[in-house]
Write a protein that holds these residues in place. Structure first.
Motif, mmCIF file in Angstrom:
data_model
loop_
_atom_site.group_PDB
_atom_site.id
_atom_site.type_symbol
_atom_site.label_atom_id
_atom_site.label_comp_id
_atom_site.label_asym_id
_atom_site.label_seq_id
_atom_site.Cartn_x
_atom_site.Cartn_y
_atom_site.Cartn_z
ATOM 1 N N UNK A 210 0.929 -1.298 0.077
ATOM 2 C CA UNK A 210 -0.108 -0.035 0.096
ATOM 3 C C UNK A 210 0.824 1.146 -0.126
ATOM 4 N N UNK A 211 0.404 2.362 -0.480
ATOM 5 C CA UNK A 211 1.127 3.512 -0.458
ATOM 6 C C UNK A 211 0.142 4.745 -0.250
ATOM 7 N N UNK A 239 -9.877 3.787 1.352
ATOM 8 C CA UNK A 239 -9.060 2.621 1.395
ATOM 9 C C UNK A 239 -8.401 1.960 0.332
ATOM 10 N N UNK A 240 -8.603 0.979 -0.127
ATOM 11 C CA UNK A 240 -8.021 0.229 -1.266
ATOM 12 C C UNK A 240 -8.752 0.102 -2.455
ATOM 13 N N UNK A 259 -0.369 -5.888 3.269
ATOM 14 C CA UNK A 259 -1.559 -4.974 3.591
ATOM 15 C C UNK A 259 -1.990 -4.851 5.171
ATOM 16 N N UNK A 260 -2.369 -3.749 5.377
ATOM 17 C CA UNK A 260 -2.961 -3.517 6.686
ATOM 18 C C UNK A 260 -4.349 -3.082 6.771
ATOM 19 N N UNK A 292 -1.372 -10.232 5.699
ATOM 20 C CA UNK A 292 -2.196 -9.285 5.999
ATOM 21 C C UNK A 292 -1.917 -9.109 7.425
ATOM 22 N N UNK A 293 -1.595 -7.806 7.834
ATOM 23 C CA UNK A 293 -1.001 -7.489 9.346
ATOM 24 C C UNK A 293 -2.138 -6.971 9.912
#
Length: 500
Positions: A210-211, A239-240, A259-260, A292-293
């Protein structure tokens, strides 16, 4: 032998300098071009965005890239040498340095030791004090549980069996059936990420992120030689962007994506169930392992989200071949309790466990016993309730203070997590951070969470202070912003020729 250890090319250096721009008008009289250039390079070194020992471009090459005279570049380099931020030798060029007696800069912003904080408001780290008495009670119980383990060798590469069972039961209760053999206990979430990266991603392979993303993980991956593929987050906690993820995964075919999805660090965004389902499907189609965190997953701060949280991302991967999940105690309970875990398919856990023989062997037994107690005696829920209440109060105080003292700064209030991602009204986040540190408030600037100088117009503000301290932090940041706009020459604006 060269004196330098890496090379920063002219295009890269120009790009980094331009990222420090401000959209505010320059103060009358401005700053000499050579001084602005010297200050820009100095700031890049202090932030670690240009490493110490990096050879800079030749004066003529940099002058051409910046569209300034060679005299300007020569004067800037001379100023940097006088201040200790540049060293040169005939035939070897010029390379970055730090003044004698100064510690080398870190690419992360480390929290100050409590004994040396003094009057500094330290917003470097998104972590809160332990929720007492629940932590101490867990350790008291853990000491009583220790004797049977103390009579053994103490090495448990996969983790204590009781803790693995407790973590598995917690996932099952969240709607994700899990067996103990799907769990490996790690030394914090960072230990989990490092183990997965070593297993899955050879040096030079691509990883989608992710940025912006979590700064420490970006640094870990870069240091391990991974090629990061940034995928932009939607603005305003949207979000995404699934089309962007689908395109990136299809085009780059990364080995892994990190990703978080739960209260993303730094933006605070929360992925809904549709985004989770679609992200897993995109990763499966691309053959990419999705890591996935869930470190922030317990930190929902709005009651509706607490009552009805989205299902774990791994719930949309029934075969278990695509998603690996990471969890941790650090945000939900206490950062000093360095226990995390990995949930994955049993064969992945076996490979991760075997690899610990040449990594850290295992996690501390006493800490594992304390976490086991938290998870089995109801202490986890009590500790998380304390943490949520504190974070919610801190969030509201910080939002009110920033709104009052920095009305031009923009942000969206997240529904959970520990961080506020703030657009700084067109000012350089790096320069605000530098000025703020001199004023007694430490904040991480946006580029720490990006790639190649992105997010210069942001800072991250964690919910770690409350009431009058939050107000004072906002007051000091407002003063820092005024210094950046029109203060003395130590806070210059980059000339127009650098920001075209």
């Amino acid at each position: 032998m060269p004196e330098w250890t890496s090379v920063v090319g002219a295009p890269q250096l120009v790009r980094l300098l331009r990222s420090q721009r401000t959209t505010r008008p320059a103060p009358r009289g401005g700053t000499p071009a050579y001084r602005a250039l010297a200050d820009g390079v100095r700031l890049l070194v202090l932030e670690g965005r240009v490493p110490v020992g990096a050879r800079l471009p030749a004066e003529r090459e940099l002058a051409a890239a910046l569209s300034v005279s060679r005299t300007t570049v020569a004067a800037a380099f001379e100023a940097l040498r006088a201040e200790g931020f540049l060293a040169s030798r005939r035939g070897a060029g010029s390379w970055t340095a730090v003044p004698a007696g100064s510690p080398p800069p870190s690419r992360g912003l480390k929290p100050l030791p409590p004994e040396s904080a003094g009057g500094v408001i330290d917003l470097a780290c998104a972590a809160l004090p332990a929720p007492e008495p629940h932590l101490s009670q867990a350790f008291t119980s853990a000491l009583a549980d220790l004797p049977p383990y103390a009579s053994t060798h103490g090495d448990y590469p996969a983790g204590l069996p009781d803790l693995r069972r407790a973590v598995a039961r917690r996932y099952t209760a969240r709607g994700l059936p899990t067996r103990p053999e799907q769990i490996m206990i790690t030394t914090g979430a960072m230990g989990a990420v490092a183990s997965i990266c070593r297993l899955l991603v050879p040096r030079g392979e691509r990883v989608a992120v992710e940025h912006p993303s979590y700064a420490n993980v970006l640094h870990l991956m870069r240091d391990a030689g991974m090629r990061l593929v940034p995928v932009a987050m939607a603005d305003r906690l949207g979000g995404w962007e699934l089309p962007a993820w689908q395109q990136a995964l299809r085009a780059a075919a990364p080995r892994m994506a990190y990703v978080v999805a739960d209260f993303h660090n730094p933006t605070g965004a929360l992925a809904d169930e549709g985004q989770r389902r679609d992200l897993v499907a995109a990763a499966r189609t691309a053959g990419t392992t999705l890591v996935v965190d869930e470190t922030m997953a317990d930190l929902a701060l709005d009651e509706t989200t607490v009552a009805a949280p989205p299902r774990p991302v791994a719930a949309f991967d029934p075969g278990g071949a695509t998603v690996i999940t990471i969890g941790s105690v650090s945000k939900a309970v206490w950062a000093g309790l360095r226990i995390g875990w990995v949930r994955a398919a049993p064969d992945v856990i076996r490979h991760l466990t075997a690899a610990r023989a040449w990594a850290d062997l295992g996690s501390p037994v006493l800490e594992q016993l304390a976490v086991t107690r938290l998870l089995t005696d109801g202490g986890w829920e009590r500790a998380v309730a304390v943490r949520r209440a504190e974070a919610r109060a801190n969030r509201d105080a910080l939002v009110a203070a920033v709104t009052e003292h920095l009305p031009e700064w923009e942000f969206t209030v997240p529904r959970g997590g520990l961080t506020l991602w703030v657009r700084t009204g067109g000012l350089s986040g790096s320069r605000i951070a530098e000025a703020g540190e001199r004023l007694g408030v430490r904040v991480p600037s946006g580029p720490r969470f990006g790639i190649d100088g992105a997010f210069e117009g942001y800072v991250r503000l964690p919910f770690t202070v409350s009431g009058p301290v939050a107000t004072e932090a906002a007051t000091r940041l407002a003063t820092a912003a005024r210094l950046v706009v029109g203060g003395p020459h130590t806070e210059p604006d980059i000339p127009r020729s650098f920001v075209a």
